[in-house]
Scaffold this active site. Structure first.
Site, PDB file in Angstrom:
ATOM      1  CE  LYS A 197      -1.907   2.571   3.241  1.00 27.89           C
ATOM      2  NZ  LYS A 197      -1.839   3.889   2.579  1.00 27.89           N
ATOM      3  CD  GLU A 271      13.121   4.184   8.002  1.00 26.88           C
ATOM      4  OE1 GLU A 271      12.966   4.980   8.956  1.00 26.88           O
ATOM      5  OE2 GLU A 271      13.094   4.503   6.813  1.00 26.88           O
ATOM      6  CB  CYS A 305      12.704   9.043   8.735  1.00 24.53           C
ATOM      7  SG  CYS A 305      13.380   8.018   7.445  1.00 24.53           S
ATOM      8  CD  GLU A 406      10.066  11.858  12.207  1.00 23.40           C
ATOM      9  OE1 GLU A 406       9.037  11.174  12.379  1.00 23.40           O
ATOM     10  OE2 GLU A 406      11.048  11.459  11.561  1.00 23.40           O
TER      11      GLU A 406
END
Ligand code: ADP
Length: 504
Positions: A197, A271, A305, A406
């Site tokens: 997906k 991840e 990231c 983040e």
């Protein structure tokens, strides 16, 4: 930074529309299941938006559990029927062909990535080149699935690495095609079939790529279902017939994926997020360090990231480094990502702009200083699209969400340091541990800090470089498992021991 007049806006709109009509199939784009393009049973669609202009790009079918179930069934049928019998040579050939097709149309795919994600064309080309290289790396790796023998008296033990069967893969929107390939290539090389997906913000490059390669894909080996996280992603990761899940995305969603996998004891590769430190050492050349710091933070508009979002500058270099760094940040060209000179395109969506600005507001409301940037632009193209100025903040409290969480946008936190132990403690004092970097020519300093930083990747005098073969993944809440390397191939297999007794 560039400023754009209304005429520029018209010109950019026309340019993007013309390119989209030339490159993209008409919508709504369908799911790819069992070698066929299918609609959702509910026939619901969503729109992928061009973040540069805010215009709709293409409509896409929205998957539900029904399509996920169909895709998982098709993937098992393919696995049981023919892919289980594929040889390493078959899989190598497929991956090589996939690489060749992508290479043949590399510029087209780079342009599609710009339209759907907003990244600068120069960076989109790097994504595609890296995707091609990963396909070729895993084409070679497919030949390396070897077991071992273990002598034990009257027993002869041998191990074989077998594929899981059907793998469920979920990818995010920051490197749409590259990360899809990062997942597809090792899974296929190891002999699995896949249900993947893409992110709802950026499904177009993968769907277009699958069209490009459908004549070489054995039926049912690669299946793509498009849609949103809760409606399409969740049924895939909690599916009782998906024994291996690979997910790239936020730590928050990753935690949910892990919980879902617990129900079926499925294996997972995660991840997740990062808040990576980049340390400028006392001996660092200020110009070189400034260049590395800009790349580390503002590559892909900060939507990375591993981005070096916490910049630790030794106070002895700060006086020269900080102006050199801020100069470079102010000189970053923000604008149409199709322009060769553009360094920073739009963020991927309005939601991401709001999220980034929320952290800038938190910084403003505290004692922090905004050294540059800190907002959106009010006129022309830059007002219409999802643009956020490259931003640097200083004097932020160490426990502030701006330092701890983040942001995933172009916001750098500058921190000065003098005591090594205190700096290391602070650099490691976040929940994440994906990456870290250091700029130094002092070999002992490089070795010492590489050992002390708690991160899955440490870059010395470079940042964000990820050639295939270099394992990539996180410590702490940045994830589980490694991607892009031989061990990734192993993560898509399970070991079977065959133990034979000698007849006396
Ligand atoms: P981001 O915050 O960067 O958008 P997410 O973690 O929300 O990252 O999304 C990454 C990918 O995970 C996307 O493909 C998204 O659709 C998918 N996703 C989001 N929520 C879920 C969920 N509950 N289950 C499975 N996949 C999800």
């Amino acid at each position: 930074m560039t400023s754009n007049s209304p005429t520029d806006l018209d010109r950019v709109r026309t340019r993007h529309r013309d390119l989209a009509s030339r490159l993209l199939p008409g919508g709504p784009l369908e799911h790819y299941v069992g070698g066929e393009w299918i609609r959702g049973t509910a026939d619901d669609t969503f729109t992928s938006v061009n973040p540069t202009t805010g215009d709709p790009l293409v409509t896409v079918h929205e998957g539900t559990k029904t399509e996920v179930d169909r895709a998982v069934e098709a993937a098992w049928d393919a696995f049981d029927d023919h892919w289980w019998d594929s040889t390493p040579a078959d899989r190598q050939r497929l991956l090589q062909q996939m690489a060749n097709r992508l290479e043949r149309e590399a510029e087209k795919f780079a342009q599609i990535e710009v339209l759907d994600n907003g990244k600068p064309i120069t960076e989109a080309r790097q994504d595609i080149d890296l995707a091609i290289d990963h396909l070729r790396y895993f084409a070679g790796a497919a030949r390396n699935l070897e077991g071992k023998t273990v002598p034990h008296g009257d027993l002869h033990i041998q191990t074989v690495r077998e594929p899981y069967g059907v793998v469920g893969q979920i990818v995010p929107w920051n490197f749409p095609l590259l990360l899809a390939v990062w997942k597809l290539a090792p899974a296929l090389a190891a002999g699995n079939t896949v249900v993947l997906k893409p992110a709802e913000q950026t499904p177009v490059s993968l769907l277009t790529y699958v069209r490009e390669i459908e004549d070489i894909l054995p039926e049912g080996v690669v299946n793509v279902v498009t849609g949103f996280g809760p409606e399409t992603g969740a049924p895939l990761v909690s599916h009782d017939r998906v024994p291996k899940i690979a997910f790239t995305g936020s730590t928050e969603v990753g935690r949910g994926v892990m919980k879902a996998a617990a129900n079926t004891i499925s294996d997972i590769t995660l991840e997740l997020g990062g808040k990576s430190p980049l340390v400028v050492a006392p001996d660092a050349d200020p110009e070189r360090a400034a260049e590395t710091a800009v790349d580390a933070m503002f590559f892909n508009g900060g939507e990375c990231c591993s981005a070096g979002t916490r910049l630790f500058v030794h106070e002895s270099t700060a006086e020269e480094f900080v102006p050199a760094f801020l100069d470079r940040v102010r000189n970053l060209q923000m604008g149409d990502p199709l322009d060769e000179a553009t360094d920073i395109g739009p963020q991927v969506s309005r939601a991401e702009v709001e999220k980034t600005l929320h952290y800038v507001t938190l910084a403003r409301e505290s004692e922090a200083r905004i050294l540059t940037g800190g907002g959106t632009v009010e006129e022309g193209l830059l007002a219409e699209g999802c643009f956020v100025e490259p931003t640097v903040v200083a004097d932020v409290a160490v426990d502030s969400p701006v330092v701890q969480q983040e942001i995933f946008g172009p916001v750098e936190v500058l921190i000065e340091w003098d005591d090594y132990e205190a700096m290391i403690a602070e650099a490691n004092d976040v929940d994440y541990g994906l990456a870290a970097g250091v700029v130094t020519n002092d070999l002992s300093f490089a070795h010492r800090i590489s050992r002390d930083l708690k991160a899955g990747n440490v870059w010395v005098n470079t940042f964000n470089r990820l050639p295939p073969g270099q394992p990539f993944g996180g410590y702490k809440q940045s994830g589980i498992g490694r991607e892009g390397a031989m061990e990734t191939l192993h993560e898509y297999t399970q070991t079977k021991s065959v133990t034979m007794a000698f007849e006396e």
